[in-house]
Motif scaffolding. Sequence first.
Motif, PDB file in Angstrom:
ATOM      1  N   ASP A  50       0.830  -1.214   0.000  1.00  0.00           N
ATOM      2  CA  ASP A  50       0.000   0.000   0.000  1.00  0.00           C
ATOM      3  C   ASP A  50       0.862   1.260   0.000  1.00  0.00           C
ATOM      4  OD1 ASP A  50      -2.284  -1.553   0.007  1.00  0.00           O
ATOM      5  OD2 ASP A  50      -2.691  -1.274   2.151  1.00  0.00           O
ATOM      6  N   LEU A  51       1.905   1.265   0.820  1.00  0.00           N
ATOM      7  CA  LEU A  51       2.790   2.429   0.873  1.00  0.00           C
ATOM      8  C   LEU A  51       3.552   2.616  -0.439  1.00  0.00           C
ATOM      9  CD1 LEU A  51       4.232   2.255   4.495  1.00  0.00           C
ATOM     10  CD2 LEU A  51       2.769   4.035   3.534  1.00  0.00           C
ATOM     11  N   GLN A  52       3.989   1.530  -1.058  1.00  0.00           N
ATOM     12  CA  GLN A  52       4.682   1.634  -2.345  1.00  0.00           C
ATOM     13  C   GLN A  52       3.752   2.190  -3.415  1.00  0.00           C
ATOM     14  OE1 GLN A  52       6.005  -2.461  -2.550  1.00  0.00           O
ATOM     15  NE2 GLN A  52       8.097  -1.889  -1.990  1.00  0.00           N
ATOM     16  N   ASN A  53       2.498   1.749  -3.403  1.00  0.00           N
ATOM     17  CA  ASN A  53       1.519   2.289  -4.357  1.00  0.00           C
ATOM     18  C   ASN A  53       1.275   3.773  -4.103  1.00  0.00           C
ATOM     19  OD1 ASN A  53       1.214  -0.218  -5.576  1.00  0.00           O
ATOM     20  ND2 ASN A  53      -0.557  -0.766  -4.341  1.00  0.00           N
ATOM     21  N   ARG A  54       1.208   4.152  -2.842  1.00  0.00           N
ATOM     22  CA  ARG A  54       1.001   5.563  -2.497  1.00  0.00           C
ATOM     23  C   ARG A  54       2.199   6.394  -2.935  1.00  0.00           C
ATOM     24  NH1 ARG A  54      -1.044   9.782  -3.086  1.00  0.00           N
ATOM     25  NH2 ARG A  54      -0.835  11.355  -1.502  1.00  0.00           N
ATOM     26  N   LEU A  55       3.394   5.835  -2.792  1.00  0.00           N
ATOM     27  CA  LEU A  55       4.603   6.543  -3.205  1.00  0.00           C
ATOM     28  C   LEU A  55       4.606   6.790  -4.712  1.00  0.00           C
ATOM     29  CD1 LEU A  55       7.312   7.708  -2.282  1.00  0.00           C
ATOM     30  CD2 LEU A  55       8.302   5.437  -2.615  1.00  0.00           C
ATOM     31  N   ARG A  60       4.064  10.725  -8.982  1.00  0.00           N
ATOM     32  CA  ARG A  60       3.421  11.109 -10.236  1.00  0.00           C
ATOM     33  C   ARG A  60       2.746  12.475 -10.099  1.00  0.00           C
ATOM     34  NH1 ARG A  60      -1.159   7.609 -11.386  1.00  0.00           N
ATOM     35  NH2 ARG A  60       0.309   6.021 -10.751  1.00  0.00           N
ATOM     36  N   GLU A  61       2.089  12.705  -8.945  1.00  0.00           N
ATOM     37  CA  GLU A  61       1.377  13.963  -8.736  1.00  0.00           C
ATOM     38  C   GLU A  61       2.313  15.107  -8.355  1.00  0.00           C
ATOM     39  OE1 GLU A  61      -1.587  13.101  -5.803  1.00  0.00           O
ATOM     40  OE2 GLU A  61      -2.853  12.026  -7.232  1.00  0.00           O
TER      41      GLU A  61
END
Length: 67
Positions: A50-55, A60-61
């Motif tokens: 989950d943290l890797q996906n959030r990173l 990207r943003e």
Amino acid sequence: MTIASDIKNCIASLNGAKSNLSRFALMSTDEKAQKVFHESMLETDEIITDLQNRLVILEREEPQYKS
């Protein structure tokens, strides 16, 4: 420190904890303890993912957070 570097540090710490939980599961002679350590390791792995996906989303943003 940026948010991205804080998240990366957290991921690194969680990977260490995951390794320890795996080792404890393998070293334990009590089946119940093995199960608890293994389940905790799997849960930690989900948090890491989950943290890797959030990173990825953060980088990207907010391109300034890319390493």
